[in-house]
Design a protein around this motif. Structure first.
Motif, PDB file in Angstrom:
ATOM      1  N   ASP A   1      46.417   5.312  -1.397  1.00  0.00           N
ATOM      2  CA  ASP A   1      44.986   4.952  -1.021  1.00  0.00           C
ATOM      3  C   ASP A   1      44.757   5.767   0.477  1.00  0.00           C
ATOM      4  O   ASP A   1      44.183   6.170   0.524  1.00  0.00           O
ATOM      5  N   LEU A   2      45.482   4.885   1.409  1.00  0.00           N
ATOM      6  CA  LEU A   2      45.468   5.265   2.562  1.00  0.00           C
ATOM      7  C   LEU A   2      46.093   6.669   3.234  1.00  0.00           C
ATOM      8  O   LEU A   2      45.409   7.569   4.071  1.00  0.00           O
ATOM      9  N   LEU A   3      46.693   6.985   2.718  1.00  0.00           N
ATOM     10  CA  LEU A   3      47.851   8.710   2.392  1.00  0.00           C
ATOM     11  C   LEU A   3      46.385   9.577   2.206  1.00  0.00           C
ATOM     12  O   LEU A   3      46.495  10.929   2.817  1.00  0.00           O
ATOM     13  N   GLU A   4      46.066   9.573   1.023  1.00  0.00           N
ATOM     14  CA  GLU A   4      44.807  10.129   0.408  1.00  0.00           C
ATOM     15  C   GLU A   4      43.923  10.308   1.899  1.00  0.00           C
ATOM     16  O   GLU A   4      42.945  11.648   2.001  1.00  0.00           O
ATOM     17  N   ALA A   5      43.346   9.250   1.961  1.00  0.00           N
ATOM     18  CA  ALA A   5      42.015   9.144   3.058  1.00  0.00           C
ATOM     19  C   ALA A   5      42.590  10.455   4.375  1.00  0.00           C
ATOM     20  O   ALA A   5      41.961  10.516   5.055  1.00  0.00           O
ATOM     21  N   ASN A   6      43.074   9.692   5.361  1.00  0.00           N
ATOM     22  CA  ASN A   6      44.424   9.673   6.196  1.00  0.00           C
ATOM     23  C   ASN A   6      44.277  11.946   6.126  1.00  0.00           C
ATOM     24  O   ASN A   6      44.011  12.403   6.899  1.00  0.00           O
ATOM     25  N   ARG A   7      44.873  12.330   4.967  1.00  0.00           N
ATOM     26  CA  ARG A   7      44.615  13.404   4.922  1.00  0.00           C
ATOM     27  C   ARG A   7      43.803  14.229   5.144  1.00  0.00           C
ATOM     28  O   ARG A   7      43.534  15.188   5.273  1.00  0.00           O
ATOM     29  N   LEU A   8      42.909  13.439   4.161  1.00  0.00           N
ATOM     30  CA  LEU A   8      41.512  14.444   4.327  1.00  0.00           C
ATOM     31  C   LEU A   8      40.522  14.434   5.587  1.00  0.00           C
ATOM     32  O   LEU A   8      40.136  14.859   5.901  1.00  0.00           O
ATOM     33  N   TYR A   9      40.583  12.998   6.423  1.00  0.00           N
ATOM     34  CA  TYR A   9      40.140  12.681   8.173  1.00  0.00           C
ATOM     35  C   TYR A   9      40.992  13.616   8.775  1.00  0.00           C
ATOM     36  O   TYR A   9      40.840  14.303   8.697  1.00  0.00           O
ATOM     37  N   ARG A  10      42.229  14.350   8.247  1.00  0.00           N
ATOM     38  CA  ARG A  10      43.195  14.952   9.400  1.00  0.00           C
ATOM     39  C   ARG A  10      42.999  16.548   9.285  1.00  0.00           C
ATOM     40  O   ARG A  10      42.975  17.656  10.151  1.00  0.00           O
ATOM     41  N   GLN A  11      42.763  16.411   7.891  1.00  0.00           N
ATOM     42  CA  GLN A  11      42.375  18.677   7.094  1.00  0.00           C
ATOM     43  C   GLN A  11      40.694  18.048   7.822  1.00  0.00           C
ATOM     44  O   GLN A  11      39.884  19.251   8.772  1.00  0.00           O
ATOM     45  N   SER A  12      39.716  17.696   8.303  1.00  0.00           N
ATOM     46  CA  SER A  12      38.377  17.385   8.179  1.00  0.00           C
ATOM     47  C   SER A  12      38.267  17.871  10.404  1.00  0.00           C
ATOM     48  O   SER A  12      37.847  18.740  11.253  1.00  0.00           O
ATOM     49  N   VAL A  13      39.427  16.992  10.605  1.00  0.00           N
ATOM     50  CA  VAL A  13      39.575  16.180  12.382  1.00  0.00           C
ATOM     51  C   VAL A  13      40.080  17.019  13.016  1.00  0.00           C
ATOM     52  O   VAL A  13      39.642  18.044  14.016  1.00  0.00           O
ATOM     53  N   ARG A  14      41.012  17.826  12.003  1.00  0.00           N
ATOM     54  CA  ARG A  14      41.717  18.830  13.019  1.00  0.00           C
ATOM     55  C   ARG A  14      40.879  20.544  13.682  1.00  0.00           C
ATOM     56  O   ARG A  14      40.874  21.101  14.392  1.00  0.00           O
ATOM     57  N   SER A  15      39.645  20.141  12.126  1.00  0.00           N
ATOM     58  CA  SER A  15      38.611  21.518  12.750  1.00  0.00           C
ATOM     59  C   SER A  15      37.998  21.277  13.567  1.00  0.00           C
ATOM     60  O   SER A  15      37.547  22.087  14.659  1.00  0.00           O
ATOM     61  N   SER A  16      38.125  19.765  14.607  1.00  0.00           N
ATOM     62  CA  SER A  16      37.254  20.312  15.530  1.00  0.00           C
ATOM     63  C   SER A  16      37.965  19.587  16.889  1.00  0.00           C
ATOM     64  O   SER A  16      39.090  19.775  16.599  1.00  0.00           O
ATOM     65  N   ALA A  17      37.379  19.077  17.943  1.00  0.00           N
ATOM     66  CA  ALA A  17      37.430  18.894  18.974  1.00  0.00           C
ATOM     67  C   ALA A  17      39.328  17.627  19.390  1.00  0.00           C
ATOM     68  O   ALA A  17      39.581  17.481  20.172  1.00  0.00           O
ATOM     69  N   SER A  18      39.029  16.770  18.529  1.00  0.00           N
ATOM     70  CA  SER A  18      39.438  15.925  18.361  1.00  0.00           C
ATOM     71  C   SER A  18      41.355  15.326  18.213  1.00  0.00           C
ATOM     72  O   SER A  18      41.377  14.914  17.660  1.00  0.00           O
ATOM     73  N   LEU A  19      41.975  15.931  18.973  1.00  0.00           N
ATOM     74  CA  LEU A  19      42.835  16.290  18.946  1.00  0.00           C
ATOM     75  C   LEU A  19      43.883  15.313  19.013  1.00  0.00           C
ATOM     76  O   LEU A  19      44.998  14.717  18.174  1.00  0.00           O
ATOM     77  N   ALA A  20      43.541  14.582  19.874  1.00  0.00           N
ATOM     78  CA  ALA A  20      44.231  13.258  20.149  1.00  0.00           C
ATOM     79  C   ALA A  20      44.900  12.078  18.608  1.00  0.00           C
ATOM     80  O   ALA A  20      45.120  11.911  18.353  1.00  0.00           O
ATOM     81  N   ILE A  21      42.831  11.814  17.855  1.00  0.00           N
ATOM     82  CA  ILE A  21      43.106  11.942  16.726  1.00  0.00           C
ATOM     83  C   ILE A  21      43.568  12.330  15.610  1.00  0.00           C
ATOM     84  O   ILE A  21      44.947  11.486  14.995  1.00  0.00           O
ATOM     85  N   ALA A  22      43.693  13.483  15.681  1.00  0.00           N
ATOM     86  CA  ALA A  22      44.490  14.430  14.907  1.00  0.00           C
ATOM     87  C   ALA A  22      45.724  14.505  14.888  1.00  0.00           C
ATOM     88  O   ALA A  22      47.024  14.484  14.100  1.00  0.00           O
ATOM     89  N   SER A  23      46.594  13.849  15.886  1.00  0.00           N
ATOM     90  CA  SER A  23      47.807  13.891  16.231  1.00  0.00           C
ATOM     91  C   SER A  23      48.240  12.875  15.890  1.00  0.00           C
ATOM     92  O   SER A  23      49.213  12.370  14.784  1.00  0.00           O
ATOM     93  N   LEU A  24      47.514  11.446  16.253  1.00  0.00           N
ATOM     94  CA  LEU A  24      47.293   9.995  15.676  1.00  0.00           C
ATOM     95  C   LEU A  24      47.432   9.907  14.181  1.00  0.00           C
ATOM     96  O   LEU A  24      48.633   9.488  13.212  1.00  0.00           O
ATOM     97  N   LEU A  25      46.966  10.838  13.516  1.00  0.00           N
ATOM     98  CA  LEU A  25      46.340  10.590  11.786  1.00  0.00           C
ATOM     99  C   LEU A  25      47.945  11.900  11.505  1.00  0.00           C
ATOM    100  O   LEU A  25      48.752  11.311   9.852  1.00  0.00           O
TER     101      LEU A  25
END
Lengths: 59, 258
Positions: B174-198
């Motif tokens: 479940d977390l993997l599915e959510a993680n991929r969705l968040y990562r996809q969204s965050v990558r398009s923003s300036a939150s590079l640190a969060i994208a890297s953690l994801l």
């Protein structure tokens, strides 16, 4: 707001606070317009009942 | 006198009623004090909802989380009899929040729809932007918190004999599915640190998912070492704290983040 389901909360927030159209919200939430309207209706109805004693209903 | 239905009144106060329906409500309300009162109450409800502040986490948040987590860990160690976590429901909530995040990150511009609000002044637009930012940070913060708690629960398993990680594999999926969705969204923003953690989280979740559901003590220790080598729990805690600090800054603009 905490008594709402995630779907109701999202639909209500997008409609009332973000002022997105029903069509836009339906697209974001991946459901049809009628389901979106119903989510918003349930959200407002729940809050109306929860806040019943706090909001004036006298004409 | 037959009064107007609640659904009709709600559509009216939200500006979703068409012209004919609005005229019907206006005509009825002009002669019906009860329905006028209900319209006023619904408007007051909407105003109260708009003014409702996003609750801030208290200073004892970490302690409260631990107080909820510890009994589950104890139950898990004693034979895994704790109540199952409803990860599906969490994922559903995450997906809904993601939809809101996606709308934000896509740079949607609020538009006026309906008649109640015809103009948006600068202050109100700024308020709405702050609300959007808080929703984004709340969604990401919740995902990071859930992942941190899940990993803590896994690595705290008692590994004296074989370890059944089938429950952990379920939440990892479940977390993997959510993680991929968040990562996809965050990558398009300036939150590079969060994208890297994801990014770092995904292989660990895959590792858990693709491990045997029953591990020997050695296998479990190896899995735990792979998780701990990446310092993910620490990174999740630090990033989660940063997200919460940014939330607080949005709620109290004068406050500085650490």
């Amino acid at each position: 707001m905490q008594g709402l389901t995630p779907l109701e909360r999202a639909a209500f927030t997008l409609r009332h606070l973000e002022q997105q159209s029903i069509e836009e919200i339906s697209s974001v939430l991946g459901q049809n317009a009628e389901a979106t309207r119903h989510s918003i209706f349930r959200a407002v109805a729940k809050m109306r009942r929860a806040l019943g004693p706090l909001v004036r209903t006298e004409p | 006198m037959t009064h107007l239905g609640e659904e009709q009144l709600i559509a009216y106060v939200l500006g979703d009623a068409d012209e004919r329906a609005r005229a019907e409500v206006d005509a009825h309300a002009a002669e019906c004090e009860t329905c006028r009162g209900e319209i006023a109450a619904l408007r007051a409800t909407l105003e109260a909802a708009a003014d409702s502040p996003v609750p801030e986490r208290g200073d004892d948040y970490d302690a409260a989380v631990w107080a909820r987590l510890e009994p589950r860990l104890a139950a898990s160690r004693a034979g895994r009899v704790g109540a199952p976590v409803n990860w599906r429901a969490w994922l559903a909530a995450a997906a809904i929040l993601l939809a809101v995040v996606g709308a934000f990150l896509a740079g949607r511009i609020s538009r006026n729809v309906g008649e109640p609000q015809q103009a948006v002044n600068t202050s109100t637009a700024a308020d709405r932007r702050a609300i959007r930012d808080r929703v984004v940070l709340a969604a990401l913060g919740d995902h990071l918190d859930r992942t941190e708690r899940a990993l803590v629960e896994l690595v705290n398993n008692d590994a004296n004999g074989t370890v059944d990680i089938s429950a952990e594999q379920s939440w990892a999926r479940d977390l993997l599915e959510a993680n991929r969705l968040y990562r996809q969204s965050v990558r398009s923003s300036a939150s590079l640190a969060i994208a890297s953690l994801l990014d770092d989280l995904e292989p660990v979740l895959l590792d858990i998912i693709h491990s045997p559901s029953t591990l020997s003590a050695d296998e479990f220790h190896a899995l735990r070492a792979r998780i701990e080598d990446r310092s993910l729990v620490f990174k999740l805690r630090v990033t989660g704290a940063d997200v919460r600090a940014r939330q607080r800054t949005l709620i109290h603009p004068g406050e500085k983040t650490s």
